[in-house]
Design an enzyme around this catalytic site. Structure first.
Site, PDB file in Angstrom:
ATOM      1  N   TYR A 642      61.222  -1.799  65.769  1.00 24.93           N
ATOM      2  CA  TYR A 642      61.583  -3.106  65.263  1.00 24.93           C
ATOM      3  C   TYR A 642      62.453  -3.861  66.253  1.00 24.93           C
ATOM      4  O   TYR A 642      62.436  -5.072  66.328  1.00 24.93           O
ATOM      5  CB  TYR A 642      62.331  -2.835  63.968  1.00 24.93           C
ATOM      6  CG  TYR A 642      62.870  -4.002  63.210  1.00 24.93           C
ATOM      7  CD1 TYR A 642      62.115  -4.600  62.206  1.00 24.93           C
ATOM      8  CD2 TYR A 642      64.159  -4.470  63.444  1.00 24.93           C
ATOM      9  CE1 TYR A 642      62.640  -5.638  61.472  1.00 24.93           C
ATOM     10  CE2 TYR A 642      64.678  -5.522  62.712  1.00 24.93           C
ATOM     11  CZ  TYR A 642      63.917  -6.104  61.723  1.00 24.93           C
ATOM     12  OH  TYR A 642      64.425  -7.134  60.999  1.00 24.93           O
ATOM     13  N   VAL A 645      69.305  -1.492  67.490  1.00 23.94           N
ATOM     14  CA  VAL A 645      70.222  -1.312  66.376  1.00 23.94           C
ATOM     15  C   VAL A 645      71.638  -1.252  66.921  1.00 23.94           C
ATOM     16  O   VAL A 645      71.906  -0.534  67.884  1.00 23.94           O
ATOM     17  CB  VAL A 645      69.909  -0.008  65.619  1.00 23.94           C
ATOM     18  CG1 VAL A 645      70.808   0.109  64.393  1.00 23.94           C
ATOM     19  CG2 VAL A 645      68.453   0.029  65.207  1.00 23.94           C
ATOM     20  N   ASP A 755      56.751   5.241  53.937  1.00 25.01           N
ATOM     21  CA  ASP A 755      57.036   5.874  55.207  1.00 25.01           C
ATOM     22  C   ASP A 755      58.150   6.899  55.065  1.00 25.01           C
ATOM     23  O   ASP A 755      59.139   6.883  55.799  1.00 25.01           O
ATOM     24  CB  ASP A 755      57.382   4.810  56.252  1.00 25.01           C
ATOM     25  CG  ASP A 755      57.199   5.341  57.671  1.00 25.01           C
ATOM     26  OD1 ASP A 755      56.531   6.380  57.840  1.00 25.01           O
ATOM     27  OD2 ASP A 755      57.743   4.713  58.598  1.00 25.01           O
TER      28      ASP A 755
END
Ligand SMILES: *[C@@H]1O[C@H](CO)[C@@H](O)[C@H](O)[C@H]1NC(C)=O
Ligand SMILES: *[C@@H]1O[C@H](CO)[C@@H](O)[C@H](O)[C@H]1NC(C)=O
Ligand SMILES: *[C@@H]1O[C@H](CO)[C@@H](O)[C@H](O)[C@H]1NC(C)=O
Ligand SMILES: *[C@@H]1O[C@H](CO)[C@@H](O)[C@H](O)[C@H]1NC(C)=O
Ligand SMILES: *[C@@H]1O[C@H](CO)[C@@H](O)[C@H](O)[C@H]1NC(C)=O
Length: 948
Positions: A642, A645, A755
């Protein structure tokens, strides 16, 4: 200068008012309601219900979407103004006994309404036909009011309706069915509940009402004035579980095909005028509670098929023209609690020697012709009543206990406290089960068809209490404890039970707390154990709000101005300066709001009200920049599919994990918003919670609570230096299972995670498991009750083969992945390692005749093989059942939770105790690990292959 400034400021102030967050129509509708109602929450002040977060009001964008004001003591009428709130989804005004007058026809304008709950108020008049316009309605509860007139046939148009409760009113007229273009209740083929009991309905039960297309599970028509015969079409509705037709004037034969209803657990046909032969119900093998008393059946011998229905707890056949002997095999039914056969022609010997279940409590054979009892004394714990039988005419037997009417046995199982109740000084305060004085919220359950009749068995109430506590806890309600008292059966055969709910940490609940508890009980979020069957709860009004402190903080700006203008000029200027600053701030806020595509959507910190919609904060880019030292490398704690972080620290000291989307993975505004809405709905201690989000300067960031001990994957692989022994692994499995069960069964709408894998299970300070990463999660909408057809996503190795092939996603796909996770927990192997699939490997290696099922070779040595792994085999059994080929064969997550809890108990650990933190050395998470827990390295199976 002053005059000019003054005018300018007033203009600004006015423009501020106009620019309030709430849509003007919604504000004026709420104000009118407020004016007609008494006891509205004291924070209903000012002109911006959405922006100011009025108690009980929820908004989306600038529109009011939810009103939940259960049990807060509202009085007055529900005026037609309600019709202006056209975006309303939820209206719950239950348990306000002072709400009276008719339900306005304008209710029909609420086109988006899906939940309408007015249970336990004092509404009168007829139910408006316009109710049929609420096409989104799923949940309709108008029970326990004083509604009169007919059931509107337009209700038949509510094609999404799941719950229809009109019970306990004064409704009359017939049960409407469709004819030609006129709608009727037979069209409600999604509805599971017809609760019409305690009304004055007349006419016959129309045969057209029922068909095999229906989904009904509860048909409750008791205590009306229905006549005619029972339609045989009822026997077509094979989904039925509870049928109550008692206390009507039904005539004719009982249709033979009722015998097809083999899911029915409770059947009440009593107190009618049924005739013909006693029906044969020999195939109804789920039957727990059967009441056929007081009908005009033909004389017959005691039906032998009754002795084959193994689930029976209760047989009520008073005055049903039975003759001959009671077969002794009846008493060998293991679950039997109560047999009432009063006022029949039964004769010969009553032989209860075969009774062995130990559950039998009462046999009432008053007014028959029994001449002998075997054994001669009543078995202990069983009350036998043979008053007005031949045996009691015998002078010797006349003194026997069974020849006397026993004192009513007021069974009142009291759930024990672990402490000494204390005496409370303040009036109305009560000592809680934890022996703390507080003002409880009280009310009464009526269970309309419980499956048991032995009210002296406290176990039932213990189970109920625990399930209540679980339900409160799952919604994060501030509840310390509950007590249940005074179980009784009323004349409608309902089981009445008083409930007191005690607040945690404070002496009283606030309005949000009361309305949330009320909503949980009024909209059936709370599902009691199945023995209790369908219920209604009636809450008492709560009178103990701590209002003095509430009202002071929400003084109306208008009042301040009004009060001050009469005072000294200096004060005026000071206040105006304050107002000016306030205007400027609002203007600035508004400017931000305008650049924010969500408007001021959900930016309030305290968004109290419905439990599942809790605070989600909108962060500015600057705030996040600051708390991550400008997204410095030092704060970069991982990378996932994504994006990066970052670890951040808020000014409050709270640590957060910020997921910052990289360009390629940015979603559209709508998707991003949908994701946040979804995430902000879920709150459970085993789920990583969303703290907020940032959507600004082309950034999309999600802000989560920081979970310090990293992922389960790193823990199992030894990377994070945490050793997980057997008990800890069980606890991790339990935590993950609870989180998932919440998503599947308690979240609204239910959510499929899609998931589940060890990277996505994080461990907190105390090694409690938290499920994370809902990036792929799917809400189950109503239209998709059974499954969602979707592109297959997930992670190879964890992926449910059935889902992979059919592309039909159900919550059972998560159960499969969870099964893989369980195997990973015991083997510490990756699901696919060196070309071997863990599921196949374990399945082939299992040898049930051996200790640990012969899996020694595969078990992770770090688990502590030296010690006995109590419950290991059960754990493997559960994993294998989660890994069944066919979804329906796999357990539900809540069943998995129960099983793991029992395994933990077996292993000598309390499943509800917090995990203790290990003193063993923890190494801090290695920074920048490519498998950071917050990273999302899931992939789309259709386009790529495993990275593992
Ligand atoms: C329910 O009824 C509607 C309209 O009457 C029909 O279109 C639909 O197919 C029915 N659904 C089921 C499951 O029978
Ligand atoms: C429903 O019941 C009626 C009457 O018992 C019967 O004639 C009919 O065939 C049944 N319909 C279905 C679809 O089972
Ligand atoms: C009991 O009643 C049945 C039917 O009325 C009769 O045939 C039978 O003889 C009676 N038995 C006894 C023991 O009185
Ligand atoms: C009490 O009820 C529980 C719950 O159904 C049951 O398991 C138990 O056997 C009952 N005990 C007795 C003595 O009937
Ligand atoms: C009501 O109580 C809850 C829990 O005790 C608390 O979180 C919330 O802030 C309170 N709401 C108000 C408006 O005080």
């Amino acid at each position: 200068m002053t005059l000019w400034t003054f005018q300018c400021l007033l203009t600004r102030f006015a423009s501020h008012t106009a620019a309030a967050e709430t849509a003007p129509n919604d504000f004026s509708a709420l104000s009118s309601l407020k004016d007609t109602w008494k006891n509205t929450p004291p924070d209903w002040e000012g002109s911006d219900p959405c922006g100011d977060g009025w108690d009980g009001i929820k908004c989306t964008k600038s529109r009011v979407t939810s009103i939940t004001l259960s049990g807060v003591g509202l009085t007055g009428q529900l005026t037609g103004d309600i019709g202006s709130l056209t975006e309303l989804n939820i209206l719950d005004l239950s348990y306000n006994k002072g709400l009276t007058g008719p339900l306005p026809a304008s209710i029909g304008s609420l086109k988006m309404l899906n939940t309408l709950i007015l249970v336990g108020c004092d509404f009168t008049g007829s139910i408006p036909d316009e109710i049929g316009n609420l096409r989104q309605l799923v949940y309709l509860s108008l029970n326990s009011n004083r509604f009169s007139g007919p059931i509107p046939r337009s209700i038949g148009n509510l094609s999404k309706l799941y719950w229809l409760d009109l019970a306990d009113n004064q409704l009359d007229g017939i049960i409407p069915v469709s004819s030609g273009t006129n709608p009727g209740l037979d069209m409600l083929n999604h509805t599971k509940h017809f609760h019409f009991g305690k009304n004055k309905l007349t006419g016959n039960i129309p045969p057209e009402l029922f068909s095999s297309d229906m989904a009904l599970i509860h048909v409750l028509f008791e205590s009306n004035q229905l006549s005619g015969s029972i339609p045989s079409t009822l026997g077509n509705v094979t989904t039925l579980e509870v049928v109550r037709l008692d206390n009507n004037s039904l005539t004719g034969r009982v249709p033979e095909n009722l015998n097809n209803l083999n899911h029915v657990r409770e059947l009440f046909l009593s107190n009618n005028k049924l005739s013909g032969p006693l029906p044969d119900l020999s195939k109804m093998n789920s039957l727990n509670y059967l009441d056929m008393s007081n009908n005009g059946f033909e004389q017959s011998d005691f039906p032998l098929w009754l002795t084959t229905l193994q689930s029976l707890t209760t047989i009520m056949m008073e005055n049903t023209q039975l003759q001959g002997e009671v077969p002794s095999s009846l008493f060998s039914l293991a679950n039997l609690q109560t047999v009432v056969l009063k006022n029949n022609e039964l004769n010969g010997t009553l032989d209860v020697r075969t009774s062995k279940g130990g559950k039998l409590r009462r046999i009432d054979l008053q007014n028959n012709h029994i001449s002998e009892l075997k054994p001669q004394d009543e078995p202990s714990g069983v009350t036998i009543i043979l008053v007005k039988n031949l045996i009691c005419e015998d002078t010797e037997a006349a003194d026997a206990a069974y020849c006397k009417i026993p004192q009513p046995n007021v069974s009142n199982p009291i759930l024990q406290n672990n402490c000494q109740p204390i005496s409370c000084n303040k009036p109305d305060q009560v000592s809680s089960p934890n022996c703390v004085c507080a003002y409880p919220y009280t009310g009464a359950f009526s269970f309309r068809a419980p499956s048991f009749s032995d009210l002296g068995n406290g176990t039932y109430f213990l189970i109920l209490r625990d399930s209540l506590m679980k339900s409160f806890a799952a919604q994060l309600l501030p509840v310390d404890s509950v007590s249940l008292s005074n179980p009784t059966r009323d004349s409608y055969h309902y089981l009445i039970l008083n409930l007191s709910v005690f607040p945690s940490s404070q002496e009283q609940f606030n309005r949000t707390g009361i309305s949330s508890i009320g909503f949980l009980l009024s909209n059936q979020t709370f599902k009691p154990p199945k023995e209790f069957g369908p219920f209604v709860f009636k809450g008492d009004p709560y009178r103990y709000f701590e209002d003095n402190s509430e009202s002071s903080k929400s003084l109306n700006m208008g009042i301040i101005i009004g009060a001050v203008v009469g005072g000294s000029v200096l004060l005026v200027l000071l206040v105006l300066a304050g107002v000016y600053a306030f205007c400027q701030k609002r203007r600035a806020d508004r400017a931000i709001g305008q650049s924010n595509p969500f408007g001021r959507w959900d930016t309030k910190e305290s968004n109290s009200g419905i439990p599942q919609l809790k605070a989600t904060k909108k962060f500015s880019f600057q705030e996040l920049q600051k708390c991550t030292k400008n997204f410095s490398r030092e704060n970069d704690i991982g990378t996932g599919g994504y994006g990066k972080v970052y670890l951040g620290t808020l000014p409050s000291g709270q640590r957060i994990a910020i997921k910052r989307a990289q360009k390629e993975s940015k979603q559209g505004q709508l998707e991003f918003k949908a994701e946040i809405e979804l995430l902000s709905r879920v709150h459970h201690k085993n789920l990583v919670s969303l703290v907020g989000f940032c959507f600004e300067r082309e950034e999309q960031m999600l802000v989560y609570e920081y979970v310090p001990k990293g992922s389960l994957k790193d823990a199992i692989s030894g990377k994070s230096g945490i050793r997980l022994d057997w008990i800890r692994r069980l606890k991790v499995a339990l935590g993950a299972a609870r989180g998932l069960a919440y998503l599947h069964e308690l979240a609204d709408p239910p959510i499929i995670h899609r998931d589940i894998k060890s990277n996505n299970i994080l461990l907190d300070e105390r090694l409690n498991a938290k499920v994370s990463d809902f990036g792929l999660s799917k809400p189950m909408l109503d239209s998709e009750k059974d499954h969602i057809t979707t592109q297959v996503k997930g992670t190879m190795g964890y992926l449910d083969p059935e889902y992979y092939m059919s592309q039909q996603l159900t919550e059972k796909s998560d159960v499969y992945s969870f099964g893989v996770l369980m195997l990973e927990l015991i083997t510490a192997r990756k699901p696919i390692e060196r070309g071997k699939y863990i599921v196949k490997l374990v399945r082939n290696a299992i040898d049930k005749s051996k200790e640990l099922y012969g899996l020694h070779e595969l078990v992770d040595s770090a688990i502590g093989l030296g010690s006995t792994l109590m419950g290991f085999e059960k754990f493997v059994d559960l994993a294998m059942s989660c890994l069944q080929e066919a979804g329906p064969d796999r357990p539900k997550m809540s069943d998995a939770v129960k099983e793991i809890e029992s395994i933990l108990l077996l292993a000598g650990s309390n499943p509800n105790a917090e995990s203790a933190s290990t003193s063993a050395s923890f190494e801090e998470l290695s920074k920048g690990s490519s498998h950071h827990p917050y990273g999302n390295d899931s992939f789309d199976c259709s386009t790529s292959t495993s990275k593992n």
